[in-house]
Design a protein around this motif. Structure first.
Motif, PDB file in Angstrom:
ATOM      1  N   PHE A  58      47.738  42.335  47.128  1.00  0.00           N
ATOM      2  CA  PHE A  58      47.595  43.735  46.749  1.00  0.00           C
ATOM      3  C   PHE A  58      48.858  44.529  47.071  1.00  0.00           C
ATOM      4  O   PHE A  58      49.240  45.443  46.328  1.00  0.00           O
ATOM      5  CB  PHE A  58      46.388  44.366  47.442  1.00  0.00           C
ATOM      6  N   SER A  59      49.499  44.203  48.184  1.00  0.00           N
ATOM      7  CA  SER A  59      50.739  44.903  48.544  1.00  0.00           C
ATOM      8  C   SER A  59      51.789  44.725  47.453  1.00  0.00           C
ATOM      9  O   SER A  59      52.519  45.665  47.111  1.00  0.00           O
ATOM     10  CB  SER A  59      51.269  44.384  49.890  1.00  0.00           C
ATOM     11  N   MET A 120      39.942  49.746  35.652  1.00  0.00           N
ATOM     12  CA  MET A 120      40.448  51.057  36.061  1.00  0.00           C
ATOM     13  C   MET A 120      41.900  50.969  36.503  1.00  0.00           C
ATOM     14  O   MET A 120      42.646  51.947  36.388  1.00  0.00           O
ATOM     15  CB  MET A 120      39.569  51.611  37.185  1.00  0.00           C
ATOM     16  N   GLY A 121      42.316  49.826  37.019  1.00  0.00           N
ATOM     17  CA  GLY A 121      43.727  49.595  37.309  1.00  0.00           C
ATOM     18  C   GLY A 121      44.290  50.317  38.511  1.00  0.00           C
ATOM     19  O   GLY A 121      45.517  50.437  38.626  1.00  0.00           O
ATOM     20  N   VAL A 122      43.429  50.821  39.414  1.00  0.00           N
ATOM     21  CA  VAL A 122      43.908  51.481  40.626  1.00  0.00           C
ATOM     22  C   VAL A 122      43.295  50.793  41.846  1.00  0.00           C
ATOM     23  O   VAL A 122      42.331  50.024  41.742  1.00  0.00           O
ATOM     24  CB  VAL A 122      43.580  52.988  40.633  1.00  0.00           C
ATOM     25  N   PHE A 203      56.175  47.729  35.012  1.00  0.00           N
ATOM     26  CA  PHE A 203      55.369  47.528  36.221  1.00  0.00           C
ATOM     27  C   PHE A 203      53.884  47.468  35.885  1.00  0.00           C
ATOM     28  O   PHE A 203      53.152  46.598  36.381  1.00  0.00           O
ATOM     29  CB  PHE A 203      55.639  48.658  37.215  1.00  0.00           C
ATOM     30  N   ASN A 204      53.408  48.363  35.035  1.00  0.00           N
ATOM     31  CA  ASN A 204      51.988  48.386  34.674  1.00  0.00           C
ATOM     32  C   ASN A 204      51.578  47.117  33.918  1.00  0.00           C
ATOM     33  O   ASN A 204      50.468  46.600  34.109  1.00  0.00           O
ATOM     34  CB  ASN A 204      51.672  49.618  33.834  1.00  0.00           C
ATOM     35  N   MET A 205      52.456  46.610  33.074  1.00  0.00           N
ATOM     36  CA  MET A 205      52.158  45.374  32.361  1.00  0.00           C
ATOM     37  C   MET A 205      52.046  44.202  33.341  1.00  0.00           C
ATOM     38  O   MET A 205      51.125  43.374  33.254  1.00  0.00           O
ATOM     39  CB  MET A 205      53.257  45.099  31.322  1.00  0.00           C
ATOM     40  N   LEU A 206      52.978  44.147  34.275  1.00  0.00           N
ATOM     41  CA  LEU A 206      52.952  43.090  35.297  1.00  0.00           C
ATOM     42  C   LEU A 206      51.711  43.220  36.174  1.00  0.00           C
ATOM     43  O   LEU A 206      51.051  42.218  36.506  1.00  0.00           O
ATOM     44  CB  LEU A 206      54.221  43.173  36.153  1.00  0.00           C
ATOM     45  N   LYS A 207      51.357  44.446  36.526  1.00  0.00           N
ATOM     46  CA  LYS A 207      50.174  44.691  37.352  1.00  0.00           C
ATOM     47  C   LYS A 207      48.908  44.205  36.657  1.00  0.00           C
ATOM     48  O   LYS A 207      48.050  43.558  37.281  1.00  0.00           O
ATOM     49  CB  LYS A 207      50.068  46.188  37.670  1.00  0.00           C
ATOM     50  N   GLU A 208      48.777  44.504  35.366  1.00  0.00           N
ATOM     51  CA  GLU A 208      47.600  44.075  34.609  1.00  0.00           C
ATOM     52  C   GLU A 208      47.474  42.559  34.605  1.00  0.00           C
ATOM     53  O   GLU A 208      46.376  41.998  34.777  1.00  0.00           O
ATOM     54  CB  GLU A 208      47.684  44.606  33.177  1.00  0.00           C
ATOM     55  N   GLN A 209      48.583  41.871  34.400  1.00  0.00           N
ATOM     56  CA  GLN A 209      48.563  40.411  34.373  1.00  0.00           C
ATOM     57  C   GLN A 209      48.141  39.846  35.729  1.00  0.00           C
ATOM     58  O   GLN A 209      47.317  38.919  35.789  1.00  0.00           O
ATOM     59  CB  GLN A 209      49.946  39.882  33.977  1.00  0.00           C
ATOM     60  N   ASP A 210      48.683  40.393  36.803  1.00  0.00           N
ATOM     61  CA  ASP A 210      48.350  39.887  38.131  1.00  0.00           C
ATOM     62  C   ASP A 210      46.907  40.199  38.515  1.00  0.00           C
ATOM     63  O   ASP A 210      46.245  39.394  39.178  1.00  0.00           O
ATOM     64  CB  ASP A 210      49.307  40.481  39.177  1.00  0.00           C
ATOM     65  N   LEU A 211      46.409  41.364  38.111  1.00  0.00           N
ATOM     66  CA  LEU A 211      45.019  41.704  38.413  1.00  0.00           C
ATOM     67  C   LEU A 211      44.051  40.797  37.658  1.00  0.00           C
ATOM     68  O   LEU A 211      42.976  40.455  38.171  1.00  0.00           O
ATOM     69  CB  LEU A 211      44.742  43.170  38.085  1.00  0.00           C
ATOM     70  N   ASP A 212      44.412  40.397  36.427  1.00  0.00           N
ATOM     71  CA  ASP A 212      43.589  39.429  35.692  1.00  0.00           C
ATOM     72  C   ASP A 212      43.420  38.142  36.493  1.00  0.00           C
ATOM     73  O   ASP A 212      42.335  37.550  36.532  1.00  0.00           O
ATOM     74  CB  ASP A 212      44.235  39.097  34.341  1.00  0.00           C
ATOM     75  N   VAL A 213      44.495  37.720  37.129  1.00  0.00           N
ATOM     76  CA  VAL A 213      44.459  36.505  37.947  1.00  0.00           C
ATOM     77  C   VAL A 213      43.631  36.736  39.209  1.00  0.00           C
ATOM     78  O   VAL A 213      42.801  35.909  39.593  1.00  0.00           O
ATOM     79  CB  VAL A 213      45.895  36.073  38.315  1.00  0.00           C
ATOM     80  N   LEU A 214      43.835  37.868  39.851  1.00  0.00           N
ATOM     81  CA  LEU A 214      43.224  38.130  41.152  1.00  0.00           C
ATOM     82  C   LEU A 214      41.709  38.219  41.098  1.00  0.00           C
ATOM     83  O   LEU A 214      41.023  37.762  42.026  1.00  0.00           O
ATOM     84  CB  LEU A 214      43.810  39.432  41.719  1.00  0.00           C
ATOM     85  N   ILE A 215      41.130  38.778  40.024  1.00  0.00           N
ATOM     86  CA  ILE A 215      39.684  39.000  40.011  1.00  0.00           C
ATOM     87  C   ILE A 215      38.876  37.752  39.663  1.00  0.00           C
ATOM     88  O   ILE A 215      37.667  37.710  39.909  1.00  0.00           O
ATOM     89  CB  ILE A 215      39.305  40.128  39.018  1.00  0.00           C
TER      90      ILE A 215
END
Length: 462
Positions: A58-59, A120-122, A203-215
């Motif tokens: 998350f960091s 929600m992405g936050v 950054f937002n595109m990268l964040k979305e990709q990583d969150l897909d993996v994390l959940i």
């Protein structure tokens, strides 16, 4: 021919009744219910240890400090604190089985909340999902631990708890492996420093990709939990220990407050959980710092650090079975003291060594921790009688230590706190060092009280 030593009492018809054993009570076998409830231990082990590496994840994903990332652990362990007493009151009114079903329901709901949180992405919705999930874990632990405690004689309760808890690190190992192989290895390897320089769109595109993996692990475990919920709902479970009581909560709390062994056990559990969470959470930061010092790239260092974390859990699991065997011959309080002292020595190595030797010492700490939670739990509940449900809730509330101490250690790392030129990641382990000292003191005091007890004395006379 059977002798009288195999029987503890006489039933209403004057017949000899088999003595309570490891999985028997009043002549009834609890082996199958023991196995069913023990499955829950593995499930909350998975939740605990798939989550610890997420502090670092998350960091990176949200470009936060270590302290902000540690809020994952705050939300996670806060649920234990908030829900423990409501769970105890619920199972006092209904049953252990009902408590287990509610716990599994909340666990599944929290895990499935990761999907809308990702949409929600936050950061905050993820913290809410963790909180709901651990409200369920609090229900489970408040129900399952005393249920296992009641599934046989009180003399074998600590052994029985250690056997059930032995499946907790098996679930934890699965969680750590999933975190490493299906989250850390699949996240974008871009270093934290480089992420900080990205434009918002990238950054937002990268964040979305990583969150897909994390959940993904949380959605999967949510489905597994629902399946277990249905299985237990359809299974006939014993009602031993579910007898209603007219005693008020105030009376129970007053009686518990007079039991020194229990009071000190709650404190010891608070400090132990804090130490456990710190050692398993910040091994990633510690290992990454050491390995990058050897010239390794950050992402590779994180993956290798997680492998050390898995090695720590393997040692923890093996040590749990070994220590459970030792409890047949060694007093729980004495064994707890010895392991806590060895843990103190190992943490000193973590602080003083600045190379891989420190990382090896940190892995070794897990071998010492294996016995601690169920043994403190079993010692503290000894002789509580019909207060065991409320007493168990107090011990589960003490899991709040996992919410209090990690942010303190994270703050020391972020502040760059150093002593005698040692890195902040090293000196921050002074916090778990203090925690293990508290556990050692409790173990010794419990051992001395046990030596003074008469064979038939009860805990309220201690």
């Amino acid at each position: 021919m059977q002798t009288d030593r195999h029987y503890s009492n006489i039933d209403d018809n004057g017949a000899k009744r088999p003595a309570d054993g490891l999985f028997t009570k009043n002549g009834a076998s609890f082996l199958l219910p023991f196995a069913a409830i023990t499955a829950c231990f593995a499930l909350w082990g998975f939740a605990n240890d798939v989550t610890s590496p997420m502090v670092k994840a998350f960091s990176k994903i949200f470009r936060m400090s270590v302290t902000e990332g540690a809020m994952v652990q705050v939300a996670f362990y806060l649920g234990y604190f908030v829900m423990a007493f409501p769970a105890a009151m619920f199972i006092r009114r209904y049953s252990f089985k009902a408590g287990v079903l509610v716990g599994l329901s909340l666990y599944a709901a929290g895990a499935l909340l990761f999907f809308p949180a990702k949409a929600m992405g936050v950061y905050a919705p993820f913290l809410l999902a963790y909180f709901v999930m651990t409200c369920g874990l609090s229900f489970l632990e408040t129900s399952c631990n005393p249920y296992i405690y009641c599934m046989g004689s009180e003399e074998t309760a600590t052994r029985r708890l250690n056997m059930a808890q032995a499946f907790n690190p098996i679930g934890a190992l699965a969680g750590m492996y999933v975190a490493m192989a299906f989250v850390q290895a699949r996240m974008n390897p871009m270093p934290t420093a480089e992420r900080l320089t990205l434009p918002d769109e990238e950054f937002n595109m990268l964040k979305e990709q990583d969150l897909d993996v994390l959940i993904q692990p949380y959605l999967f475990i949510g489905i597994v939990v629902i399946a277990l919920l249905i299985l237990i709902r359809l299974t006939k479970m014993p009602k031993d220990g579910d007898a209603p009581t007219d005693k008020s909560l105030r009376t129970s709390l007053a009686e518990l407050a007079r039991v020194r062994n229990y009071r000190e056990g709650v404190v010891a559990q608070f400090f132990y959980i804090g130490a456990q969470v710190m050692c398993w959470t910040f091994i990633i930061q510690y290992g990454t710092h050491v390995l990058m010092g050897e010239g390794m790239e950050e992402h590779a260092a994180e993956i290798l650090s997680q492998k050390f974390n898995i090695a720590a859990l393997v040692l923890f699991t093996c040590s749990r079975f070994v220590c459970t065997w030792f409890l047949r011959y060694v007093s729980p309080g004495r064994l707890l003291t010895v392991l806590a002292v060895v843990a103190v020595v190992a943490v000193c190595g973590v602080i003083l060594f600045t190379d891989r030797r420190g990382l090896y010492c940190l892995v070794a700490v897990s071998g010492c921790m294996s016995l601690m939670f169920p043994t403190i739990y079993g010692i503290a509940l000894r002789g509580l009688g019909d207060n065991v449900k409320i007493g168990g809730a107090g011990l589960i509330m003490s899991i709040l230590g996992g919410s209090v101490f990690p942010p303190l250690q994270a703050a020391l790392i972020d502040a760059g706190f150093t002593v005698a030129g040692l890195p902040a990641t090293n000196t921050s382990f002074a916090v778990p060092l203090v925690c293990f000292v508290v556990v050692a003191v409790y173990g010794q005091r419990a051992y001395l009280r046990e030596k003074k007890r008469k064979p038939r004395a009860t805990a309220h006379t201690e």
